[in-house]
Design a protein around this motif. Structure first.
Motif, PDB file in Angstrom:
ATOM      1  N   HIS A  47       5.050   5.811   2.141  1.00  0.00           N
ATOM      2  CA  HIS A  47       4.439   7.141   2.176  1.00  0.00           C
ATOM      3  C   HIS A  47       5.494   8.166   1.779  1.00  0.00           C
ATOM      4  CE1 HIS A  47       1.364  10.003   3.950  1.00  0.00           C
ATOM      5  NE2 HIS A  47       2.391  10.791   3.661  1.00  0.00           N
ATOM      6  N   PHE A  74       0.877   5.890  -0.095  1.00  0.00           N
ATOM      7  CA  PHE A  74       0.389   7.253  -0.292  1.00  0.00           C
ATOM      8  C   PHE A  74       1.533   8.015  -0.938  1.00  0.00           C
ATOM      9  CE2 PHE A  74      -2.580   6.409   3.308  1.00  0.00           C
ATOM     10  CZ  PHE A  74      -3.753   6.851   2.710  1.00  0.00           C
ATOM     11  N   THR A  98       0.856  -1.194   0.000  1.00  0.00           N
ATOM     12  CA  THR A  98       0.000   0.000   0.000  1.00  0.00           C
ATOM     13  C   THR A  98       0.886   1.235   0.000  1.00  0.00           C
ATOM     14  OG1 THR A  98      -0.126  -0.072   2.419  1.00  0.00           O
ATOM     15  CG2 THR A  98      -1.915  -1.131   1.188  1.00  0.00           C
ATOM     16  N   ALA A 154      -0.515   9.785  -6.564  1.00  0.00           N
ATOM     17  CA  ALA A 154      -1.811   9.151  -6.341  1.00  0.00           C
ATOM     18  C   ALA A 154      -2.863  10.167  -5.905  1.00  0.00           C
ATOM     19  CB  ALA A 154      -1.677   8.050  -5.293  1.00  0.00           C
ATOM     20  N   PHE A 155      -2.482  11.454  -5.858  1.00  0.00           N
ATOM     21  CA  PHE A 155      -3.407  12.544  -5.522  1.00  0.00           C
ATOM     22  C   PHE A 155      -4.129  12.301  -4.193  1.00  0.00           C
ATOM     23  CE2 PHE A 155      -3.147  12.405 -10.189  1.00  0.00           C
ATOM     24  CZ  PHE A 155      -2.610  13.657 -10.426  1.00  0.00           C
ATOM     25  N   GLY A 156      -3.376  11.804  -3.213  1.00  0.00           N
ATOM     26  CA  GLY A 156      -3.943  11.616  -1.890  1.00  0.00           C
ATOM     27  C   GLY A 156      -4.702  10.327  -1.703  1.00  0.00           C
ATOM     28  N   ASN A 157      -4.771   9.490  -2.716  1.00  0.00           N
ATOM     29  CA  ASN A 157      -5.491   8.223  -2.611  1.00  0.00           C
ATOM     30  C   ASN A 157      -4.565   7.113  -2.112  1.00  0.00           C
ATOM     31  OD1 ASN A 157      -8.111   9.042  -3.839  1.00  0.00           O
ATOM     32  ND2 ASN A 157      -6.779   9.473  -5.587  1.00  0.00           N
ATOM     33  N   LEU A 158      -5.118   6.183  -1.370  1.00  0.00           N
ATOM     34  CA  LEU A 158      -4.353   5.023  -0.928  1.00  0.00           C
ATOM     35  C   LEU A 158      -4.334   4.000  -2.050  1.00  0.00           C
ATOM     36  CD1 LEU A 158      -2.887   3.411   1.297  1.00  0.00           C
ATOM     37  CD2 LEU A 158      -5.126   2.519   1.975  1.00  0.00           C
ATOM     38  N   ILE A 159      -3.128   3.657  -2.492  1.00  0.00           N
ATOM     39  CA  ILE A 159      -2.965   2.703  -3.588  1.00  0.00           C
ATOM     40  C   ILE A 159      -2.650   1.323  -3.020  1.00  0.00           C
ATOM     41  CG2 ILE A 159      -1.621   2.124  -5.635  1.00  0.00           C
ATOM     42  CD1 ILE A 159      -3.441   4.541  -5.950  1.00  0.00           C
ATOM     43  N   HIS A 160      -3.289   0.297  -3.589  1.00  0.00           N
ATOM     44  CA  HIS A 160      -3.116  -1.065  -3.094  1.00  0.00           C
ATOM     45  C   HIS A 160      -2.666  -1.957  -4.245  1.00  0.00           C
ATOM     46  CE1 HIS A 160      -4.443  -5.143  -1.909  1.00  0.00           C
ATOM     47  NE2 HIS A 160      -4.143  -4.753  -0.688  1.00  0.00           N
TER      48      HIS A 160
END
Length: 369
Positions: free
Chosen positions: A359, A273, A271, A277-283
């Motif tokens: 992050h 940040f 995961t 990713a424009f503040g989105n959590l990527i998985h």
């Protein structure tokens, strides 16, 4: 003592209290005292004593740490006792050039109040020191109790107002010796770390083997060190170096566009940040793979990790925080440096560290990951 009380109320144990970690906010009379250097600080779990590893500065270590027993907040109060002793007469309560002899003296709590320098120190001051330097941590005075002690709470009545010029002179000598020893130690560490860094970078196995070899030299596993230097046990130091090395390998894999190496270190369910990713959590890995497939591989950007700090959480989890500097030549042919603050979380699975969360804030590096 108020700072220590505040830390303890929030379940934080400093573990490295000593005179050089006490700072004055200014040179003004009555300036606020600041407690510094929380590099070895830990958060106590449920306020119960536990073994958090061998760490601290030799002359200020408590008996329970030297005995490698479970410990907690009382270790800070022991160090406060050592500091108070030094502040009153200008020399430490426990001292021996041989570190193992020093540890033995501390374990048995062997100190006294020699004449004539202690003759003018009040009984209340000595009583507070005795309560801080109590061998049994369960009977040792707490920070809250110390603040209510007569020597602190009723200073106008029980504390001596005699100017201790001899103590001032002794403190100056003590500080000069400490600075000289610190300079010598720093020179030794720089030369030692430079050579061991090259050895450690050869393989992770070499790191662990070397750490194991050092630990086996002494039954108690205590690392030799000059008095006045902060130390950690070899196992902790080796694990921290391993995390730094893994982080360097990840950045190198990104630099070379080596997706295979990247996936070997990163968990498939990684995961993250990050600004892209424009503040989105990527998985997962698909977001990351895009950059490996489309970025210029083998670019000439140079990445440098600055001020890495590794926090070990138990045996199988670690967090590293650092500043990453990226230098490259832009399209106009000018040198550019970008900075980002990064945090990576690792978890050990089946004896292998896996990168599980990332992050980043600040300017994006090249390539982005």
């Amino acid at each position: 003592m108020e700072s220590v009380e505040h830390c303890h109320k929030t379940s934080v144990i400093h573990r490295d209290l000593k005179p050089e970690n006490l700072l004055l906010a200014s040179k003004a009379k009555g300036a606020a005292v600041k407690l510094a250097d929380f590099g070895l600080a830990i958060e106590a779990e449920n306020d119960k004593p536990s073994w958090y590893g061998f760490a601290g500065t030799p002359g200020y270590l408590s008996p329970e740490v030297l005995r490698k027993e479970a410990y907690g907040k009382p270790v800070d109060m022991w160090a406060c006792g050592v500091i108070l002793y030094i502040l009153l007469v200008g020399y430490p309560p426990f001292w021996d050039e041989d570190q193992q002899k020093l540890y033995n003296i501390i374990k048995h709590g062997k100190y006294d109040y020699p004449s004539p320098e202690w003759d003018t120190v009040t009984h209340e001051a000595k009583d507070l020191i005795n309560r801080m330097l109590t061998i049994d941590p369960n009977r040792r005075i707490t920070a809250s109790e110390a603040l209510k002690h007569a020597w602190i709470a009723n200073r106008e009545r029980v504390a001596s107002s005699v100017h201790r010029q001899q103590t001032v002179d002794s403190l100056k000598k003590f500080n000069a010796r400490r600075k000289l020893k610190g300079a010598i130690l720093t020179t030794m560490l720089v030369s030692k770390n430079f050579s061991t860094f090259r050895e450690k970078s050869q393989s992770q196995g070499a790191v662990q083997a070397k750490a194991a070899g050092r630990s086996s030299k002494k039954d108690d596993g205590i690392k030799e060190s000059s008095d006045g230097s902060t130390i950690e046990d070899d196992d902790v130091r080796a694990r921290k170096q391993e995390i730094i090395k893994l982080t360097e390998q990840i950045i190198e894999a990104i630099q070379k566009g080596d997706y295979e190496t990247y996936t070997q270190i990163c968990d498939p369910h990684l995961t993250c940040f990050e600004p892209e990713a424009f503040g989105n959590l990527i998985h997962g890995m698909d977001f990351h793979k895009f950059y490996f497939d489309n970025a210029n591989k083998g670019n000439k950007a140079r990445n440098t990790i600055v001020n890495p700090y590794v926090h070990l959480i138990g045996e199988d989890t670690a967090v590293i925080a650092y500043v990453r500097l990226t230098q490259f030549i832009n399209s106009s042919g000018l040198p550019v440096t970008q900075q980002s603050e990064e945090t990576r979380v690792y978890q050990r699975k089946e004896s292998k560290w896996q990168h599980i969360h990332f992050h980043r804030s600040g300017s994006p590096s090249m390539p982005a990951k």
